[in-house]
Design an enzyme around this catalytic site. Structure first.
Site, PDB file in Angstrom:
ATOM      1  N   HIS A 177       0.837  -1.192   0.000  1.00 14.81           N
ATOM      2  CA  HIS A 177       0.000   0.000   0.000  1.00 14.81           C
ATOM      3  C   HIS A 177       0.876   1.246   0.000  1.00 14.81           C
ATOM      4  O   HIS A 177       2.101   1.156   0.081  1.00 14.81           O
ATOM      5  CB  HIS A 177      -0.991  -0.003   1.158  1.00 14.81           C
ATOM      6  CG  HIS A 177      -0.349   0.024   2.522  1.00 14.81           C
ATOM      7  ND1 HIS A 177       0.217  -1.091   3.097  1.00 14.81           N
ATOM      8  CD2 HIS A 177      -0.191   1.026   3.409  1.00 14.81           C
ATOM      9  CE1 HIS A 177       0.699  -0.770   4.281  1.00 14.81           C
ATOM     10  NE2 HIS A 177       0.463   0.507   4.502  1.00 14.81           N
ATOM     11  N   ASP A 225       6.051   4.281   4.911  1.00 19.02           N
ATOM     12  CA  ASP A 225       6.893   3.251   5.513  1.00 19.02           C
ATOM     13  C   ASP A 225       6.781   1.924   4.759  1.00 19.02           C
ATOM     14  O   ASP A 225       7.324   0.919   5.172  1.00 19.02           O
ATOM     15  CB  ASP A 225       6.595   3.084   7.008  1.00 19.02           C
ATOM     16  CG  ASP A 225       5.160   2.682   7.282  1.00 19.02           C
ATOM     17  OD1 ASP A 225       4.303   2.973   6.430  1.00 19.02           O
ATOM     18  OD2 ASP A 225       4.894   2.080   8.333  1.00 19.02           O
ATOM     19  N   HIS A 226       6.017   1.967   3.661  1.00 14.25           N
ATOM     20  CA  HIS A 226       5.949   0.771   2.828  1.00 14.25           C
ATOM     21  C   HIS A 226       6.399   1.040   1.399  1.00 14.25           C
ATOM     22  O   HIS A 226       6.674   0.106   0.654  1.00 14.25           O
ATOM     23  CB  HIS A 226       4.526   0.209   2.814  1.00 14.25           C
ATOM     24  CG  HIS A 226       4.119  -0.359   4.135  1.00 14.25           C
ATOM     25  ND1 HIS A 226       4.125  -1.702   4.417  1.00 14.25           N
ATOM     26  CD2 HIS A 226       3.735   0.250   5.289  1.00 14.25           C
ATOM     27  CE1 HIS A 226       3.754  -1.906   5.662  1.00 14.25           C
ATOM     28  NE2 HIS A 226       3.507  -0.720   6.212  1.00 14.25           N
ATOM     29  N   ASP A 234       0.082  -4.138   5.894  1.00 14.01           N
ATOM     30  CA  ASP A 234      -0.770  -3.711   7.000  1.00 14.01           C
ATOM     31  C   ASP A 234      -2.198  -4.072   6.635  1.00 14.01           C
ATOM     32  O   ASP A 234      -2.593  -3.942   5.483  1.00 14.01           O
ATOM     33  CB  ASP A 234      -0.656  -2.199   7.222  1.00 14.01           C
ATOM     34  CG  ASP A 234       0.730  -1.816   7.709  1.00 14.01           C
ATOM     35  OD1 ASP A 234       1.528  -2.738   7.978  1.00 14.01           O
ATOM     36  OD2 ASP A 234       1.018  -0.613   7.798  1.00 14.01           O
ATOM     37  N   GLU A 264       1.935  -8.308   9.894  1.00 12.00           N
ATOM     38  CA  GLU A 264       2.277  -7.145  10.701  1.00 12.00           C
ATOM     39  C   GLU A 264       1.831  -7.399  12.133  1.00 12.00           C
ATOM     40  O   GLU A 264       0.969  -8.247  12.376  1.00 12.00           O
ATOM     41  CB  GLU A 264       1.567  -5.897  10.150  1.00 12.00           C
ATOM     42  CG  GLU A 264       0.049  -5.966  10.285  1.00 12.00           C
ATOM     43  CD  GLU A 264      -0.534  -4.696  10.860  1.00 12.00           C
ATOM     44  OE1 GLU A 264       0.117  -4.114  11.729  1.00 12.00           O
ATOM     45  OE2 GLU A 264      -1.630  -4.310  10.448  1.00 12.00           O
TER      46      GLU A 264
END
Lengths: 560, 879
Positions: free
Chosen positions: A70, A74-75, A180, A205
């Site tokens: 996504h 942080d991804h 996530d 996660e």
């Protein structure tokens, strides 16, 4: 065969998610994020080190593909760096909404870091555009054949618009990387949804590895009450959020409430980004919750009725208002600016998200009740405003993780994207309650997981016939039994052992035979060993002789 | 051979085999009825089929501690336990199976066969086939009766099969699994009902399994699972409470996790029920939320603690964005309220009262209905509820049922309404002329609330309502009677109000009867009536618990009435009995199955009691014996018919009920004796027969011979001619006690419906005078077995024709048979037109038949099965 799982980021921490899984020799990189809390080397995953460990010249040959779950930074934050600076040119997969929204997120962050901290620019706007050009979009439940062996598929993950859980399979080894996800639906997104798959590995996660959240109804009520109280007292409400997801969720909630309570206080979105994002939300209805899907034809819920146009100077205006500002953890940008202005007044309210990365202002506000925040050597802010912590989080809670793990029942679980003590707790639960081995490696550690390997075998006709005959006898016996004693023995009796010989010859597919066929297939005669009363040396000789004869016949068979 | 797929049921079964070794004395005696050589002893057979697995086979593990296993088996002597720990469960059942099967052999195959093949199919590799096999099992299970013994093994078998497939990859299969497990749960529950009180461990286990299915990723599975959860019974409190809270509640007793010494697989521990409803009401799909709300409400009747917590969840659902969910939530609350498990708290009031002024009329209406039933603990809450209702009334003046709600809410809170009344009276007193306008909704509403106070339950307090209120209420007569519903007529209401209001009585009559000294009793019946009326109207399907509550309260009233008869207040007793019967009728119309049968039985019983009361009065009044057909004769005949109906029209009367009927028959015959004044031989022989039967029923000590029957028996033994009996008749009758039992077992009502095709008074059938004519009937028969003898009773004026009904060709299962037939009417009268009256009658076999002569017709001891039907004829010339 085994799955080798190297955690480059988000191992025992939250931030810069990046996991490289080697499934049957195919390397797949899941997510490529940056860490918001650091501004040094630790900002990005340690790609160079990984490359050195793999012993390949470049990333393109090392990795089969990169999959992004996504658009949160942080991804995805390190992706332009990885492609444009590190020079990865292989395929990149992400879902349609991620592909649409990622450039905004990246560009927004790039600008913020450049303006605020003057940090050396790691990649340029052009880099972002070039990077996004390489992306191959994915749809939900679409199976993509990446190369001859590797297959990936995306499942709905909730969390944010376009978030996906990724299923990857090479041969018989299969795994899911959740990214996530959220197991409880909220106003604008549905709950994660996945098929029951046969998995060797689940990488999940674990942001809330220990927390169990109660019903969202109570949280909503409390939030609305706090906001209503603040604005009716003439205060200003600052809601620092990510531009996407939480902002829409909370805004839908407030918009509904404003409508019901007939309030006239303005609601603002600080950044053009959020407004642009709303446009995308309006278009990507297919990825939202069931309720919106059902009702958007009548009224698109992303057309907020009470949201007003906003100028930066409004921050100094008197009177109550509600402001959504980015970024969510008050780590800089406009939310920090507004925070500086509004924090000193005790009429105002700041609603913090349920989770803030260590090092951000948000984190400082959450830990204890500080009266003064030191931004740097020279800047101090007096904090007198009320702080409402809002556990609206698009992450699943501990129960959700357990539920998903139980539903998928994989053979192994790896936890990432969480904090170490909580992960240790969850690992215990998974191992004791579900009986699944569980790991939570730190950054740059790798875990190797054995996988099952199915072998295709052919068999002789004779073997099948003998099996069938055996089963027939069984069922006959069972029938007699039923007349005798009722149905007690019906369940679970259809599994019976059969005897046979597996023959594995070089360069040939393995085969199952009946015992008495063996000699015939191998073209050998049957030897009989007879024992006579001899002296001890005599027996040894006889046995040895037998062995030698067998070796001479080059017997490549394997007994059962 | 892998051991992991072995189903739980199998593992449960494999334990007793081992423990059987610990109880050697038990086994041989149990097996003795088995014909030698038919089946080898089970343990051997078991081993032959399951070659001992060296690793991890549970039955080997348990056999390592046979003593421990046996001890644990002895510790919990529940029926389930019995079934599982019995060394040869099906062998002991076998004699009964054989007896049952003997009747059906050849016609239907063993259900075991069906189940076996379906179970094997359910293990197939094709998901659609697996799902279909599971549906098949469900169908077989549904057909198999609950109580009958050949169903016993099947339920376990189906359950085992379903549990094995619970984790199937295909959602269609999982859906079928949920349905099957839900059905199994119902069967288990029904069986435990029949058996005895048992520890509900198996039900808890099923509840948890269903809960884990309710977290499935497939919406349909979730909907189905929540539906099934709502139908569960006998779930323990701990599990129920856990289902509301996501946080795992620590329980010191880990009985949920260890069942009969078998450690459950980790997936089935209590946590899988954790917060299942909290998840359900948060679901993305409104269908799931609706199902979750329904189940939340449905389970509330089992635990008050649960109900309290469930209420919190349900109240939150009032904020749901889907109207269907909100309505369903209200429905669930209503359900809880009817069971008396709804205790509204102050924190809920704001949210709930908001619904009374909701924009949606349906929601307003539903919320009002609930308010009419709840108990509000505080005066403040009561007042705010009243205020809200008034506000709603002002806003929507067309909604007149608010008055009814006001009345019942006032009635439910007597002392609060008295408080309101006091204030109102003050207001009326201080108001000068014209200020207090009765037309104002507020005043109207308050007056209604005030006059409802005397009807309240708070008997311990004397509630004095100022008489001025009643005099004001007179002008609102229409509204009041409307609020009260139909059971009170306006005239008596008016006289009551006048009486209470201290007015010179307009029409001094009947006040004392209706509301006078017997006020308490009357009020009670009115109340019972209203309560039932409310529930009956609102909930279409009344369920068992609720009905039994009402029945018990009715029966108490009846017993009260019977004692009242002693005090010669016969009129009153009669009225009460009649009211009670009407109430039972309402209940019976809304019930089905054995409970419906029981209710109609009770109606019959009350009828009979009423007749006894009336008869007794007549006998006491008039001691001179008269000749000819008199009122007592008619009553007696009615009573006899009533008793006969009770005897013959119900299949599966259990011992308690049969004793009840027999005592009534005894009483009826006794009254007959006293009426005639002399002992005819026929009556005496009947008496002997009844006494013998009663003795036979009570022989095994399961029920006791009542004082009444014992007394009669004693008198009768002393004097065979029965003259002493007639002398002592009064004392005997005084001894008769009403002890209606509420345990009815598997009662079935035998009945029939007769319809004539295409005929009414407008559209008569034509005939030729004097010639036979055929009449075609559609006949449906309920619970008729092949040994019943049915006749068609056709009468034209005085002449009667009986035609034997051959229903062997009728189609249908054991419960309902139906078919159509043409019945010839042998002689038609020489008239232009006539009306034929037809009804179905049944011969009472083995009954107290006196007259054995038959003239080609039935014996004279018959009961009428269907209502009488009119068939219209007109001669062809007239048409």
């Amino acid at each position: 065969m085994a799955i080798e799982c190297l955690v480059l980021g988000a191992g025992q921490e939250v931030g810069k998610s990046c996991v490289v899984a080697t499934i049957g020799g195919k390397r797949v990189m899941f997510d490529c994020g940056m860490h918001m809390g650091y501004h040094d080397r630790r900002h990005y995953p340690d790609f160079a080190r990984a490359l050195a460990a793999w012993g390949v010249p470049d990333f393109t040959s090392a990795l089969a593909c990169v999959v992004i779950t996504h658009f949160h930074l942080d991804h995805i934050g390190a992706l332009p760096y990885f492609t444009e600076v590190c020079g990865y040119h292989g395929p990149i997969y992400m879902t349609y909404p991620t592909k649409a929204l990622a450039p905004f997120m990246l560009e927004d962050y790039r600008k913020v870091t450049m303006d605020q901290r003057g940090e050396a620019e790691q990649y340029s706007y052009e880099d972002i555009l070039r990077c996004m050009k390489k992306v191959i979009p994915l749809d939900l439940k679409q199976t993509v054949q990446v190369d001859k062996d590797l297959v990936i598929r995306a499942y709905y993950a909730g969390h944010v618009l376009g978030a996906a859980m990724i299923y990857a399979k090479v041969g018989d080894a299969a795994m899911v990387y959740t990214g996530d996800y959220n197991m409880t639906p909220d106003r604008h997104l549905g709950a994660a949804q996945i098929d029951r798959l046969k998995l060797d590995l689940l990488i999940t996660e674990s942001t809330y590895a220990k927390t169990i959240r109660d019903s969202k109804h109570a949280r909503e009520r409390e939030f609305l009450k706090a906001v209503h109280k603040c604005v009716s007292g003439g205060g200003k409400v600052l809601i620092p959020t990510f531009a996407l997801g939480r902002a829409q969720e909370l805004c839908m909630l407030l918009d509904d409430y404003w409508e019901r309570m007939n309030l006239k206080i303005p609601i603002y979105f600080s950044a053009g980004l959020t407004i642009q994002a709303n446009m995308y939300y309006k278009m990507l209805i297919g990825w939202t919750s069931q309720k919106i899907k059902d009702s958007h034809a009548v009224h698109n819920p992303f057309d907020f009725k009470h949201v007003c146009h906003f100028e930066r100077s409004f921050i100094n205006n008197p009177g109550p208002c509600v402001l959504f500002a980015t970024p969510g953890m008050i780590s800089g940008g406009f939310s920090l600016e507004a925070f500086k202005k509004w924090a000193p007044s005790n009429k105002n309210l700041i609603t913090l998200p349920g989770y803030c990365v260590a090092g951000t202002v948000g984190h400082k506000l959450m830990s204890g009740k500080p009266t003064r925040i030191d931004l740097d050597k020279d800047t101090h802010i007096d904090v007198r405003c009320q702080i409402h912590q809002l556990a609206f989080s698009p992450h699943t809670d501990s129960k959700g993780i357990m539920d998903l793990t139980e539903f998928l029942s994989p053979k192994h679980v790896i936890l990432v994207h969480g904090e170490k003590p909580q992960m240790a707790f969850l690992k215990e639960r998974i191992e004791s309650e579900l009986g699944i081995p569980c790991f939570y490696p730190a950054n740059n550690e790798s875990v190797s997981i054995p996988t099952t390997d199915n072998l295709k075998m052919s068999t002789t006709e004779r073997f099948i016939t003998s099996c069938a005959a055996e089963q027939g006898k069984q069922s006959l016996r069972k029938r007699n039994l039923i007349h005798g004693t009722g149905t007690s023995e019906v369940n679970g009796c259809d599994e019976a052992a059969v005897e046979g010989v597996i023959l594995m010859e070089k360069h040939k597919a393995p085969k199952i035979l009946c015992e008495d066929e063996l000699a015939q297939v191998l073209g050998m005669e049957r030897h009989l060993v007879q024992f006579e009363a001899l002296g001890s040396s005599g027996i040894e000789e006889a046995v040895e002789l037998e062995f030698k004869r067998a070796e001479a016949a080059d017997l490549g068979s394997d007994g059962k | 051979m892998s051991n992991t797929k072995q189903p739980i049921s199998n593992r449960l079964r494999s334990l007793p085999v081992a423990s059987g070794g610990g109880l050697p004395s038990k086994t041989p005696t149990r097996r003795s009825p088995l014909p030698a050589g038919e089946a080898p002893p089970l343990p051997l057979l078991h081993q032959a089929l399951h070659p001992p697995n060296p690793m991890g086979d549970p039955h080997l593990l348990s056999s390592a501690h046979p003593a421990a296993a046996a001890a644990s088996a002895r510790k919990h002597p529940g029926p389930i336990d019995e079934r599982f720990s019995d060394p040869s469960p099906h062998i002991t059942k076998r004699p009964r199976v054989a007896a049952d099967a003997a009747a059906t052999v050849g016609s239907a195959p063993y259900p075991e066969e069906e189940v076996r093949s379906l179970v094997i199919m359910a293990g197939g590799i094709y998901p659609l086939a697996r799902a279909e096999a599971l549906r098949g099992l469900a169908a077989v299970l549904e057909k198999a009766g609950t109580g009958c013994c050949d169903g016993a093994g099947i339920v376990e078998c189906c359950y085992g099969c379903a549990v094995e497939l619970m984790r199937d990859e295909d959602e269609g299969v999982r859906l079928a699994v949920v349905r099957l497990v839900g059905l199994c749960a119902q069967k288990f529950a029904a069986r435990m009902d029949v058996d005895a009180k048992s520890d509900g461990d198996i039900m808890d286990l099923i509840f948890q399994q269903l809960s884990s299915m309710a977290r499935d990723m497939c919406t349909k599975v979730r909907i189905e699972a929540f539906g099934a959860l709502g139908k569960m019974q006998r779930v323990s409190d701990g599990v129920l409470l856990q289902s509301l809270s996501k946080k795992v509640i620590k329980t010191d007793t880990m009985s949920g996790t260890i069942i009969k010494g078998q450690k459950l697989p980790p997936k089935l521990k209590i946590p899988c029920a954790a917060g299942i409803f909290a998840h359900g009401i948060e679901d993305e799909f409104y269908q799931v939320r609706t199902a979750a709300c329904t189940s939340l409400g449905a389970l509330a009747k089992f635990s008050s603690q649960y109900a309290e917590k469930a209420l919190d969840l349900l109240m939150d659902m009032m904020n749901d964005d889907t109207e269907t969910v909100r309505l369903q939530t209200l429905q669930a609350l209503f359900h809880m309220a009817t069971y008396g498990y709804l205790s509204m708290q102050e924190k809920h009031m704001h949210m709930f009262l908001g619904l009374l002024v909701d924009a949606n009329a349906l929601i307003r209406n539903a919320a009002r209905k609930i308010l009419g039933l709840v108990n509000l603990p505080k005066l403040q809450m009561f007042k705010s509820a009243i205020d809200c209702l008034i506000a709603s009334l002002e806003k929507n003046p067309e909604e007149q049922d608010i008055y009814g709600i006001l009345f019942s809410i006032g009635k439910n809170h007597g002392s609060f309404s008295a408080n309101i009344a006091k204030h109102l009276a003050k207001e009326i007193a201080t108001a000068s002329d014209g200020e207090l306008i009765l037309d104002r909704p507020r005043v109207k509403a308050l007056i209604i609330v005030s006059i409802s106070a005397p009807f309240s339950d708070d008997k311990h307090k004397k509630l004095d309502i100022p008489s001025i209120i009643f005099s004001h209420a007179i002008s609102l007569l229409g509204k009041v009677s409307c609020a009260l519903g139909e059971e009170v007529n306006q005239d008596s209401l008016l006289s009551y109000l006048c009486h209470k209001g201290g007015m010179p009585l307009w029409g001094n009559r009947s006040v004392s009867v209706e509301f006078g000294e017997s006020e308490s009793c009357k009020v009670e019946t009115v109340e019972v009536g209203e309560q039932i009326e409310n529930t009956a109207k609102a909930t279409k399907c009344l369920d068992r618990v609720l009905v039994m509550q009402s029945v018990e309260s009715i029966l108490q009233t009846v017993e009260g009435a019977w004692t009242m008869r002693m005090s010669c207040d016969v009129c009153e007793a009669r009225t009460i009995l009649r009211t009670c019967k009407e109430e039972l009728k309402v209940l019976a119309e809304n019930s089905s199955g054995s409970i419906g049968a029981f209710l109609s039985f009770l109606c019959e019983y009350l009828d009979a009691i009423r007749l006894v009361v009336e008869l007794w009065q007549l006998i006491q009044l008039d001691n001179s014996y008269t000749v000819g057909l008199t009122a007592p004769d008619i009553l007696l005949e009615k009573l006899n018919i009533s008793v006969r109906r009770m005897e013959c029209c119900y299949a599966g009367l259990n011992r308690g009920l049969e004793v009840q009927v027999m005592e009534l028959a005894l009483l009826a015959n006794l009254l007959g004796l006293s009426n005639i004044g002399a002992c005819s031989k026929a009556v005496l022989s009947k008496l002997v027969w009844i006494i013998n039967r009663l003795e036979g029923l009570c022989a095994d000590g399961s029920c006791e011979l009542s004082d009444f029957s014992r007394e009669i028996k004693k008198t009768f033994e002393a004097d065979h001619i029965g003259s002493a009996l007639i002398r002592n008749i009064h004392t005997s009758v005084e001894l008769f006690r009403l002890k209606p039992t509420t345990d009815f077992g598997a009662l079935k009502a035998i009945s029939g419906v007769l319809q004539v095709c295409d005929n009414n008074s407008e559209n008569p059938q034509s005939y030729i005078c004097g010639l036979p004519v055929g009449v075609s009937f559609n006949i449906s028969l309920w619970n008729i077995s092949s040994n019943h003898r049915l006749w068609l009773h056709m009468s034209i004026g005085e002449s009667v024709q009986h035609t034997f009904l051959d229903f062997s060709s009728f189609e249908g299962d054991g419960e309902v048979k139906s078919g159509s037939m043409v019945v010839p009417l042998n002689t038609t009268p020489m008239a232009h037109s006539f009306v034929l009256r037809v009804c179905l009658i049944m011969e009472c076999y083995g009954g107290i038949s006196s007259n054995q002569e038959r003239h080609g017709g039935p014996s004279d001891c018959v009961v009428q099965l269907s209502d009488e039907l009119d068939v219209y004829f007109v001669s062809t010339g007239q048409r």
